[in-house]
Enzyme design. Sequence first.
Site, PDB file in Angstrom:
ATOM      1  N   GLU A  75      -2.444   4.727  -8.816  1.00 48.83           N
ATOM      2  CA  GLU A  75      -1.990   5.366  -7.585  1.00 48.83           C
ATOM      3  C   GLU A  75      -0.713   4.720  -7.060  1.00 48.83           C
ATOM      4  OE1 GLU A  75      -3.713   6.480  -3.144  1.00 48.83           O
ATOM      5  OE2 GLU A  75      -4.574   4.799  -4.246  1.00 48.83           O
ATOM      6  N   ASP A 114      -1.543  10.753  -4.104  1.00 44.06           N
ATOM      7  CA  ASP A 114      -1.851  10.629  -2.692  1.00 44.06           C
ATOM      8  C   ASP A 114      -0.650  11.156  -1.902  1.00 44.06           C
ATOM      9  OD1 ASP A 114      -2.004   9.528  -0.002  1.00 44.06           O
ATOM     10  OD2 ASP A 114      -3.713   8.368  -0.728  1.00 44.06           O
ATOM     11  N   GLN A 165      -5.110  13.276  -2.933  1.00 46.90           N
ATOM     12  CA  GLN A 165      -5.639  12.807  -1.654  1.00 46.90           C
ATOM     13  C   GLN A 165      -4.690  13.207  -0.528  1.00 46.90           C
ATOM     14  OE1 GLN A 165      -6.096   8.561  -2.460  1.00 46.90           O
ATOM     15  NE2 GLN A 165      -8.274   8.831  -2.856  1.00 46.90           N
ATOM     16  N   GLU A 223      -8.754  11.162   2.590  1.00 45.19           N
ATOM     17  CA  GLU A 223      -8.653   9.707   2.742  1.00 45.19           C
ATOM     18  C   GLU A 223      -7.785   9.402   3.965  1.00 45.19           C
ATOM     19  OE1 GLU A 223      -7.957   5.802  -0.073  1.00 45.19           O
ATOM     20  OE2 GLU A 223      -6.347   7.265   0.067  1.00 45.19           O
TER      21      GLU A 223
END
Length: 256
Positions: free
Chosen positions: A139, A174, A200, A236
């Site tokens: 990530e 993300d 995310q 998240e």
Amino acid sequence: MLRFSANLGFLWTELALPDAVRRAHAAGFEAVECHWPYAVPAEELRKALEETGLPLLGLNTRKGEREGDFGLAALPGREDEARAAIDEAVAYAAAVGAGAVHVMAGRVAESTLAETAFAENLAYACSAAAARGIGILIEPINHRDVPGYFLSRVEQAADVIARVGATNLKIMFDCYHTQIMQGDLLNRFIAHRPLIGHVQIAAVPSRAEPDEGEVCYERLLPAMRDEGYDGYIGAEYRPRAGTDAGLGWRGVYTQS
């Protein structure tokens, strides 16, 4: 239909992890994910997952034991620690039936040594995980929240994946981190779509519920779906005033 996963590293943190799984199910989430579940016996978490029928999408390797650690895999000279953390995460993921392990890179300046350590530790992780049918995620994380994090750009992650060459290694895209570091979310997503294993979301810049700020998720997420992404969307974010009070954002997507 868009499908959402509750990230229990941020949501319902006042509850024990198995109870947070149950609360996520009661709230209508279709999956869960977490950060560091290791204090919870695997059999307790697995029982909650089986009871609710929710898949556990992923969990993280430990951050490390030294002050300032935020992952170990890209830190030259700490390969033994990194691989012990990988072994632990893969074993726990297998015990609870999790689909993936996020191998955390750590804080270190970009260098040939760090790049080599990261690639070699990821190759180790991919081999260990593949034997159990588990994926590995990496990530890109922004430097405002985590100064000095080794992996901070989507293109950098793509280069790492090309170097490792493992089919079970994917990017955790993300949107919060990528918007802060790079922006141009949809085009960047489309360009790397075959390499993306999970998405995310959180508001930018607040990291609160994804119903405020500069990213228009009500247009972005359907566009990602239209580009062929059929995985879960990981929620998240840090709730503004308690998890249950902030779940209204999902109503925007009920007709998507």
